[in-house]
Motif scaffolding. Structure first.
Motif, PDB file in Angstrom:
ATOM      1  N   UNK A 206       2.819 -16.062  -1.221  1.00  0.00           N
ATOM      2  CA  UNK A 206       2.239 -17.289  -0.703  1.00  0.00           C
ATOM      3  C   UNK A 206       1.089 -17.788  -1.585  1.00  0.00           C
ATOM      4  N   UNK A 207       0.977 -17.278  -2.820  1.00  0.00           N
ATOM      5  CA  UNK A 207      -0.140 -17.678  -3.670  1.00  0.00           C
ATOM      6  C   UNK A 207      -0.130 -19.161  -3.969  1.00  0.00           C
ATOM      7  N   UNK A 211      -3.049 -22.286  -3.238  1.00  0.00           N
ATOM      8  CA  UNK A 211      -3.501 -23.389  -4.091  1.00  0.00           C
ATOM      9  C   UNK A 211      -3.378 -24.720  -3.364  1.00  0.00           C
ATOM     10  N   UNK A 212      -2.276 -24.893  -2.638  1.00  0.00           N
ATOM     11  CA  UNK A 212      -2.122 -26.120  -1.848  1.00  0.00           C
ATOM     12  C   UNK A 212      -3.236 -26.223  -0.823  1.00  0.00           C
ATOM     13  N   UNK A 213      -3.532 -25.106  -0.181  1.00  0.00           N
ATOM     14  CA  UNK A 213      -4.570 -25.100   0.839  1.00  0.00           C
ATOM     15  C   UNK A 213      -5.930 -25.441   0.232  1.00  0.00           C
ATOM     16  N   UNK A 214      -6.180 -24.929  -0.973  1.00  0.00           N
ATOM     17  CA  UNK A 214      -7.442 -25.225  -1.648  1.00  0.00           C
ATOM     18  C   UNK A 214      -7.568 -26.716  -1.921  1.00  0.00           C
ATOM     19  N   UNK A 770     -14.742 -25.744  -4.347  1.00  0.00           N
ATOM     20  CA  UNK A 770     -13.309 -25.501  -4.207  1.00  0.00           C
ATOM     21  C   UNK A 770     -12.604 -25.807  -5.521  1.00  0.00           C
ATOM     22  N   UNK A 771     -11.647 -24.991  -5.912  1.00  0.00           N
ATOM     23  CA  UNK A 771     -10.855 -25.283  -7.093  1.00  0.00           C
ATOM     24  C   UNK A 771     -10.502 -24.027  -7.853  1.00  0.00           C
ATOM     25  N   UNK A 772      -9.866 -24.204  -9.001  1.00  0.00           N
ATOM     26  CA  UNK A 772      -9.403 -23.088  -9.820  1.00  0.00           C
ATOM     27  C   UNK A 772     -10.147 -22.998 -11.149  1.00  0.00           C
ATOM     28  N   UNK A 773     -11.179 -23.836 -11.315  1.00  0.00           N
ATOM     29  CA  UNK A 773     -11.930 -23.838 -12.556  1.00  0.00           C
ATOM     30  C   UNK A 773     -13.035 -22.805 -12.568  1.00  0.00           C
ATOM     31  N   UNK A 774     -13.873 -22.884 -13.602  1.00  0.00           N
ATOM     32  CA  UNK A 774     -14.987 -21.963 -13.742  1.00  0.00           C
ATOM     33  C   UNK A 774     -15.995 -22.193 -12.616  1.00  0.00           C
ATOM     34  N   UNK A 775     -16.498 -21.101 -12.065  1.00  0.00           N
ATOM     35  CA  UNK A 775     -17.464 -21.136 -10.961  1.00  0.00           C
ATOM     36  C   UNK A 775     -16.897 -21.812  -9.709  1.00  0.00           C
ATOM     37  N   UNK A 778     -10.930 -20.447  -4.478  1.00  0.00           N
ATOM     38  CA  UNK A 778      -9.869 -21.115  -3.718  1.00  0.00           C
ATOM     39  C   UNK A 778     -10.243 -21.209  -2.242  1.00  0.00           C
ATOM     40  N   UNK A 779      -9.443 -21.979  -1.511  1.00  0.00           N
ATOM     41  CA  UNK A 779      -9.762 -22.320  -0.133  1.00  0.00           C
ATOM     42  C   UNK A 779      -9.782 -21.153   0.818  1.00  0.00           C
TER      43      UNK A 779
END
Length: 791
Positions: A206-207, A211-214, A770-775, A778-779
């Motif tokens: 469910x990974x 990401x969708x949830x984030x 929130x996000x997948x970047x630096x610092x 995820x949600x």
């Protein structure tokens, strides 16, 4: 909640029971339109045997020429037996109901026609023939028959659209409730799944959903609709900006109302009601559409205004969210009422003086004016500053609206009454449930010896009389939860109906009852009267009898997270006290609780207020540096009073103090008072603090501390749970610090309560992270909760 759900189902069944010709949602035009259309075409002319002084249907149904013309034209143009039977049955109903005469069968009438005195192929919609008086039986031409039936077909189609679009609004609301319920279930699933993950490297099928949830949390559910203001008022203080997800529902509702009001109109030149007047046809259909849709919105208005609502339970939405929807439904309903009234005013512009004598007309005028007045008397500044007056005006105007609307549609013989009674039923049921909840919870307070409340003020000063602590014992045993609030009544006062919500601070479950503890900041009204009465007593304590209605609100599952960051301002501290109390109980009852660390950021202006709470409700946590077995740290930011006042606060708490340099303080456990830094010194902090953006906020970060004088000293105490700062923190930095402190798969709950700007800063900070970047995270690793109550 069960009575609420049963009641809502009943409301739907009531509305579905609306009956009456012309008030159904048709998939095709009724068969009776053929005969009705012929009758309408015949009324474009008149007959010599109609009594000019008779009532409309009395004159038509007693006219031999009119009824025989109707019969022969029916035989010629209504091609199916169903059209003839249905149509004639309906015409006979009109004659009996409104003309007090029975209509013979069309076969009987046609057999009595004098063929020598018959005129065939008469085009009654021809402008040169309209209004002609006939002293014989006539048969309509094809053009006249088509015009008559097409007029009735368009009319019934329009009626179908009016009601169909009204039901469309209910479908939208149903979908919104379904979406809210699914959203709540999805959030529970994500939190539950995240809690089961032991490490960030664990592979999950469910990974991608995470990401969708984030992205959903970052861009849809959490942020304000635009900009960053949500809790703060916008548009010169008159409007509340919704969150983005709230905005989507509001936009959908408003857009559907606009679309439903703008489409589905068919006009044609030969319309026998308004021959050659397409503009008049449009205005009439628009006026009817807006009036009917306004009535469909009335039950929604009352459903969204109540406290006891199954929608709250299903969706997990707050009362403030439903109240926001209530205000938008009200705005649309008022706009529809205004358009409806303006349209009919234009249609009857030549007969206003005559119409004003009719009950349906002047009650409609009053209803529109009263509904319109509800808007300016409900703007945010008026609600917040004069709530009691707002409430009184709101109830009176709402009652007048329902009464005048009922009289306005009385001429329709009850066809629209279900919408009125559904609204009344919603209001009445909500009040009944309120009374029942209040009596069941604290019925013993109504007895002669029903003292159930102890009110005390343990502290006061010259400028502030101190917080009131209410200890209320319920009549039955209940298990409270954090986030719940209760409405408190004074049953034997001059205004026993007056009630206000108070957040629960802590509780004790006894054998047969429960003791609830409330922390009240006296402002005005009832709380001010309590304060004066308590202060008159030398022991600063009085016994009272109070009724409780509740509980309301919802509990945020902060105990499911590894770390919790509470961001509170001023009296917002009362919102986290029950969470600390519950987490302490969990740490005692559960060998290895999920939560590992609690941090409380408390921003307060008044040092005496802070001292009072620190000396009482927070004393245990700051003394031990723990909430039960959970490490707990309280950071107090005092924005007024200066360095001397801050040192006085440290001393007044009763701890032993020592002095050290700022650098040593950072590593020493205890209660700490950070020095005044240059950035803070540039502002007169004895003045009331004002909302500023992040660039203008006062900071106590490490980089700022280096700007301070090296000679500055800090007071250190033996307490391990409290640090006192001077000035305002940067909320974004606090959130980032907490996120950076997460290890492995640890998760963080951020809960905010306090001034509007504080909550907006917290919301924006969480969205940014929130996000997948630096610092960024995820949600499922950080979630934002907001404790707020808005009228």
């Amino acid at each position: 909640m069960v009575p609420s759900s049963i009641f809502l189902c009943s409301v739907i069944l009531i509305i579905r029971a609306v009956r009456g010709e012309g008030y159904q949602v048709y998939t095709k035009n009724p068969a009776s339109n053929c005969v009705e259309g012929i009758n309408d075409a015949l009324t474009e002319v008149t007959f010599g045997d109609i009594d000019p002084d008779a009532v409309y249907y009395t004159g038509l149904c007693n006219s031999v020429y009119h009824t025989t013309s109707l019969a022969l034209s029916t035989m010629k143009w209504c091609t199916t037996q169903k059209q003839k039977d249905k149509g004639w049955k309906l015409m006979n109903h009109y004659c009996e109901e409104y003309g007090s005469v029975s209509l013979p069968s069309w076969e009987e009438l046609s057999s009595k026609v004098n063929q020598s005195n018959l005129i065939e192929d008469v085009n009654t919609v021809d402008p040169t023939i309209i209004g002609t008086v006939f002293n014989s039986t006539i048969v309509l031409s094809e053009e006249a028959w088509w015009a008559g039936q097409h007029t009735d077909d368009v009319w019934t189609t329009e009626e179908g659209y009016h009601h169909g679009f009204g039901w469309g609004l209910y479908i939208l609301v149903g979908l919104a409730i379904l979406f809210g319920t699914l959203n709540r279930l999805f959030a529970v699933f994500v939190r539950s799944y995240s809690a089961s993950v032991s490490s960030p490297q664990e592979v999950s099928p469910f990974s991608h959903k995470s990401r969708w949830y984030t992205m959903y949390r970052k861009h849809i559910e959490v942020p304000a609709l635009f900009g960053y203001k949500h809790s703060q008022a916008s548009a010169w203080g008159f409007l509340s900006i919704p969150t983005r997800i709230q905005g989507l529902f509001i936009f959908g509702y408003v857009a559907l109302n606009v679309i439903f009001t703008s489409v589905g109109y068919h006009t044609f030149y030969e319309n026998v009601y308004w021959y050659g007047q397409k503009d008049t046809q449009i205005i009439r259909y628009l006026s009817d559409r807006t009036g009917i849709m306004c009535f469909y919105n009335l039950p929604l208005l009352w459903c969204l205004a109540g406290r006891n609502d199954v929608i709250l339970w299903m969706t997990g939405w707050s009362y403030s969210t439903l109240n926001l929807f209530h205000r938008w439904v009200a705005r649309i309903a008022v706009l529809q009422a205004i358009v409806h009234s303006a349209g009919y005013t234009w249609l009857e512009r030549g007969y206003i003086a005559v119409e004003m004598k009719e009950q349906y007309w002047w009650t409609g005028v009053i209803a529109t004016i009263v509904m319109s007045l509800l808007i300016p008397f409900s703007v945010r500044p008026f609600r917040e500053k004069f709530y009691e007056l707002f409430l009184l005006i709101h109830i009176v105007l709402a009652l007048v609206t329902l009464v005048t609307c009922w009289y306005h549609v009385k001429i329709w013989d009850g066809a629209y009454d279900p919408w009125i009674w559904a609204s009344v039923a919603v209001w009445a049921m909500d009040r009944v449930i309120r009374v029942i909840r209040g009596i069941v919870l604290t019925y013993k307070a109504l007895s002669k010896s029903g003292i159930n409340t102890k009110a005390t003020i343990p502290w006061s000063s010259s400028d502030q009389k101190g917080l009131i602590r209410l200890t209320i014992t319920t009549s039955i045993k209940i298990i409270p939860q954090p986030g719940q609030y209760y409405f408190i009544y004074t049953p034997y006062s001059l205004k026993p109906w007056e009630n206000h919500p108070f957040t629960l601070a802590s509780w004790t479950v006894n054998a047969n009852d429960t003791t609830l503890n409330f922390l009240v900041a006296p402002l005005k009204g009832a709380t001010k009267r309590w304060q004066k009465k308590i202060l008159k007593n030398q022991e600063r304590q009085i016994d009272m009898r109070l009724l409780l209605e509740g509980p309301y609100g919802h509990t945020n599952p902060v105990e499911q997270y590894d770390k919790v960051l509470f961001l509170v301002g001023g009296s917002g501290i009362t919102s986290i006290l029950p969470y600390l109390y519950k987490l302490k109980l969990i740490s005692i009852q559960v060998p290895e609780p999920t939560i590992r660390e609690i941090r409380v950021i408390w921003i307060v202006k008044d040092q005496n207020y802070a001292k009072d709470v620190l000396d009482n409700e927070l004393r245990e946590y700051v003394d031990m540096g723990a909430c039960g077995d959970i490490p707990t740290k309280v950071d107090l930011y005092v924005t007024r009073g200066g360095a001397n006042g801050q040192q006085d606060l440290v001393g007044s708490l009763g701890y032993d103090t020592t002095e050290s340099s700022p650098t040593s303080a950072s590593s020493s456990p205890g209660i700490t008072s950070t020095p005044m830094i240059e950035k803070i010194e540039s502002q007169n902090i004895n003045e009331p603090s004002t909302d500023t953006n992040n660039d203008g906020e006062l900071s106590t970060s490490n980089s700022d501390m280096e700007l301070g004088s090296s000679a500055s000293k800090e007071k250190i105490t033996k307490s391990v749970g409290l640090t006192i700062h001077q000035g305002k923190p940067i909320v974004k930095d606090l959130v980032h610090q907490s996120v950076n402190g997460l290890v492995g798969s640890e998760r963080l709950a951020v809960s905010a309560c306090g001034p509007s700007k504080l909550m907006d800063d917290a919301r924006a900070s969480v969205c940014e992270i929130y996000g997948n970047g630096e610092n960024q995270v995820d949600g499922k690793r950080i979630e934002y909760f907001e404790e707020s109550f808005c009228w």
